[in-house]
Design an enzyme around this catalytic site. Structure first.
Site, PDB file in Angstrom:
ATOM      1  N   TYR A 123       0.850  -1.201   0.000  1.00 38.65           N
ATOM      2  CA  TYR A 123       0.000   0.000   0.000  1.00 38.65           C
ATOM      3  C   TYR A 123       0.885   1.251   0.000  1.00 38.65           C
ATOM      4  O   TYR A 123       1.702   1.432   0.917  1.00 38.65           O
ATOM      5  CB  TYR A 123      -0.893  -0.075   1.243  1.00 38.65           C
ATOM      6  CG  TYR A 123      -1.538   1.193   1.717  1.00 38.65           C
ATOM      7  CD1 TYR A 123      -2.342   1.964   0.872  1.00 38.65           C
ATOM      8  CD2 TYR A 123      -1.385   1.622   3.048  1.00 38.65           C
ATOM      9  CE1 TYR A 123      -2.952   3.120   1.335  1.00 38.65           C
ATOM     10  CE2 TYR A 123      -2.003   2.769   3.515  1.00 38.65           C
ATOM     11  CZ  TYR A 123      -2.778   3.519   2.660  1.00 38.65           C
ATOM     12  OH  TYR A 123      -3.383   4.660   3.113  1.00 38.65           O
ATOM     13  N   ILE A 171      -7.089  -4.652   7.850  1.00 42.87           N
ATOM     14  CA  ILE A 171      -8.131  -3.669   7.532  1.00 42.87           C
ATOM     15  C   ILE A 171      -9.140  -4.205   6.514  1.00 42.87           C
ATOM     16  O   ILE A 171     -10.286  -3.784   6.481  1.00 42.87           O
ATOM     17  CB  ILE A 171      -7.471  -2.346   7.054  1.00 42.87           C
ATOM     18  CG1 ILE A 171      -8.495  -1.233   6.872  1.00 42.87           C
ATOM     19  CG2 ILE A 171      -6.677  -2.514   5.789  1.00 42.87           C
ATOM     20  CD1 ILE A 171      -7.885   0.147   6.624  1.00 42.87           C
TER      21      ILE A 171
HETATM   22  C1  LIG Z   1      -3.490  -1.585   4.004  1.00 42.83           C
HETATM   23  C2  LIG Z   1      -4.042  -0.286   4.484  1.00 42.83           C
HETATM   24  N1  LIG Z   1      -3.728   0.147   5.723  1.00 42.83           N
HETATM   25  C3  LIG Z   1      -4.180   1.314   6.178  1.00 42.83           C
HETATM   26  C4  LIG Z   1      -4.990   2.137   5.408  1.00 42.83           C
HETATM   27  C5  LIG Z   1      -5.485   3.431   5.974  1.00 42.83           C
HETATM   28  O1  LIG Z   1      -6.826   3.297   6.381  1.00 42.83           O
HETATM   29  P1  LIG Z   1      -7.614   4.332   7.296  1.00 42.83           P
HETATM   30  O2  LIG Z   1      -8.581   5.042   6.414  1.00 42.83           O
HETATM   31  O3  LIG Z   1      -8.343   3.502   8.318  1.00 42.83           O
HETATM   32  O4  LIG Z   1      -6.642   5.254   7.924  1.00 42.83           O
HETATM   33  C6  LIG Z   1      -5.349   1.724   4.117  1.00 42.83           C
HETATM   34  C7  LIG Z   1      -6.170   2.579   3.260  1.00 42.83           C
HETATM   35  O5  LIG Z   1      -6.281   2.432   2.065  1.00 42.83           O
HETATM   36  C8  LIG Z   1      -4.864   0.471   3.643  1.00 42.83           C
HETATM   37  O6  LIG Z   1      -5.159   0.026   2.418  1.00 42.83           O
END
Ligand SMILES: Cc1ncc(COP(=O)(O)O)c(C=O)c1O
Length: 467
Positions: free
Chosen positions: A145, A232
């Site tokens: 990511y 997530i």
């Molecule tokens: C793997 C991963 N971690 C964390 C996040 C961040 O998410 P949040 O909106 O809960 O901060 C994302 C968002 O796309 C993600 O894909």
């Protein structure tokens, strides 16, 4: 004298990555079915808009929850004043039960081991602050990511060392790849504090196999380091093989009394499974009391508002609703993913077989004129500016092979997705026609005696049939 701090001006934030640049291009010319039908379609945003109707009908049937009321009585003042960084106990209880439900209740969570954060972004950064010093490293499997460069490195000074995964085995983590990354960190004089994985993976849209999870657990046990599992997307798994949380593997391997039990940490958020990134609700789950206590203190910098906690504790406590929501949302995601995969197939483009997430990992290697990242960027620019689709190039996810792209399917309507497929199909056809034309030209050239070609070039730089 510099007016801004080094932190404010350093560029590890990653704002200039093509991942974020694509969003900026989209903002300049956003597609709208009526107002701007030739605009750019946003397929670079991992948002889940497929089940808003379910949430909206729950809100309509439960007006007290959003209206600051409990049994008809206003609790506005109570909520307005609440600022305890431990969070509302009823919300933490509802959240851990929801997390267990998503994992088929194969694991249970203790609400005293959860820390609330403003999204997974804040959860990941907080864990970095708790587990590593500036200049220490976490190993991350590629592709990953793009936001991690900002979330893990920027303010903490922590370094990311990639675990190189390739298409040869569907980008799975292997023992040699883990060991190589560890050695690479040592070569760079970086102390490795842990491994961070995303399960299910963003951008692959796949769940990790038990084999990979076992490998990871053995690796972090042997090295005496941490393991963070960002789960997530755990509620977005729509096909088999099902989701296996690292907590399930810890339990199956009876690690309760071993040291590694305290070194595995889970990150979660409601941004993807419930489609609520604007509500900023995330969490850290850890068996280590010291991590829970430090992260709770740090959560002062990114709390979840009490109003949001109150509303969501009512929603998540409604088990009948959450069970139906999880299964209906997964059904809708599955149908969308299938639509994209089949549509792209008709355009001669294949996707990595996936079973989760809000996106597909798409192979467009055959559309590159050479196997380089420069060509990947050239193709990406064409797709954004000519085809008018914002997708994310694999290089922004630190993929080691040129030609892969992440394409999101859950943030747009079905009609818009069909239009995007149509646009891409026409583009591929026009590329095929062009290359067919060029092959014809070069085969005609080949059939002419060499001296004719040489002569014609001496006189005129255009090719013979163009004159
Ligand atoms: C793997 C991963 N971690 C964390 C996040 C961040 O998410 P949040 O909106 O809960 O901060 C994302 C968002 O796309 C993600 O894909």
């Amino acid at each position: 004298m510099r007016l801004l701090s080094r932190k404010a001006t350093c560029n590890t934030h990653g704002q200039d990555s093509s991942y974020f640049l694509g969003w900026q291009e989209y903002e300049k010319n956003p597609y709208d079915e009526i107002k701007n039908p030739t605009g750019i379609i946003q397929m670079g945003l991992a948002e889940n808009q497929l089940s808003f109707d379910l949430l909206e009908s729950w809100l309509a049937n439960n007006p007290d929850a959003a209206g600051f009321k409990k049994a008809g009585q206003s609790i506005f003042r109570e909520l307005a004043l609440f600022q305890d960084y431990h969070g509302l106990p009823e919300f933490k209880k509802a959240l851990v039960e929801f997390m267990a439900e998503i994992r088929g209740n194969k694991v249970s969570f203790n609400q005293n081991k959860i820390v609330l954060t403003a999204g997974a972004t804040s959860a990941n950064e907080t864990l970095m602050f708790c587990l590593a010093e500036p200049g220490e490293a976490f190993l991350l499997p590629t592709p990953y990511y793009p936001g991690f460069d900002r979330d893990l490195k920027w303010r903490t000074g922590v370094e990311i060392v990639p675990i190189q995964c390739t298409s040869s085995n569907g980008f799975q983590i292997t023992a040699p790849a883990l060991e190589e990354a560890f050695q690479e960190a040592q070569k760079r004089n970086l102390r490795v504090k842990g491994v961070l994985v995303t399960n299910p993976s963003n951008p692959l849209g796949t769940t990790m196999t038990r084999n990979e999870l076992n490998l990871l657990l053995s690796f972090v046990t042997e090295k005496g380091i941490h393991l963070i599992s960002d789960e997530i997307y755990s509620g977005t798994v729509f096909s088999s093989p099902g989701f296996v949380s690292i907590l399930e593997v810890l339990k199956d391997r009876k690690c309760e009394n071993s040291q590694v039990w305290n070194r595995v940490h889970i990150v979660y958020s409601l941004s993807k499974d419930l489609g609520l990134p604007g509500f900023r609700v995330g969490a850290i789950y850890s068996n280590d009391d010291m991590v829970v206590s430090a992260a709770t203190k740090m959560s002062s910098f990114g709390l979840v508002s009490s109003q949001t906690q109150y509303l969501l504790s009512a929603l998540l406590s409604d088990k009948k609703f959450t069970r139906n929501y999880i299964s209906e949302n997964q059904k809708r995601l599955k149908q969308r993913q299938k639509l994209l995969v089949k549509g792209f197939e008709k355009a001669g483009i294949s996707c990595l077989a996936s079973n989760a997430g809000l996106f597909c990992w798409v192979n467009m290697k055959h559309l590159l004129s050479s196997n380089t990242f420069t060509e990947e960027m050239e193709l990406w620019k064409k797709i954004v500016h000519e085809v008018k689709l914002n997708i994310s190039p694999g290089s922004s996810c630190h993929c080691t092979e040129p030609g892969w792209f992440r394409v999101c399917f859950a943030n747009i309507s079905e009609e818009t997705l069909n239009l995007a497929i149509q646009r891409l199909k026409s583009f591929v056809e026009s590329m095929n026609n062009q290359s067919h034309h060029q092959t014809l030209k070069s085969s005609r050239r080949k059939s002419l005696p060499k001296w004719v070609f040489r002569l014609s070039f001496d006189h005129d730089h255009r090719e013979p049939e163009e004159r």
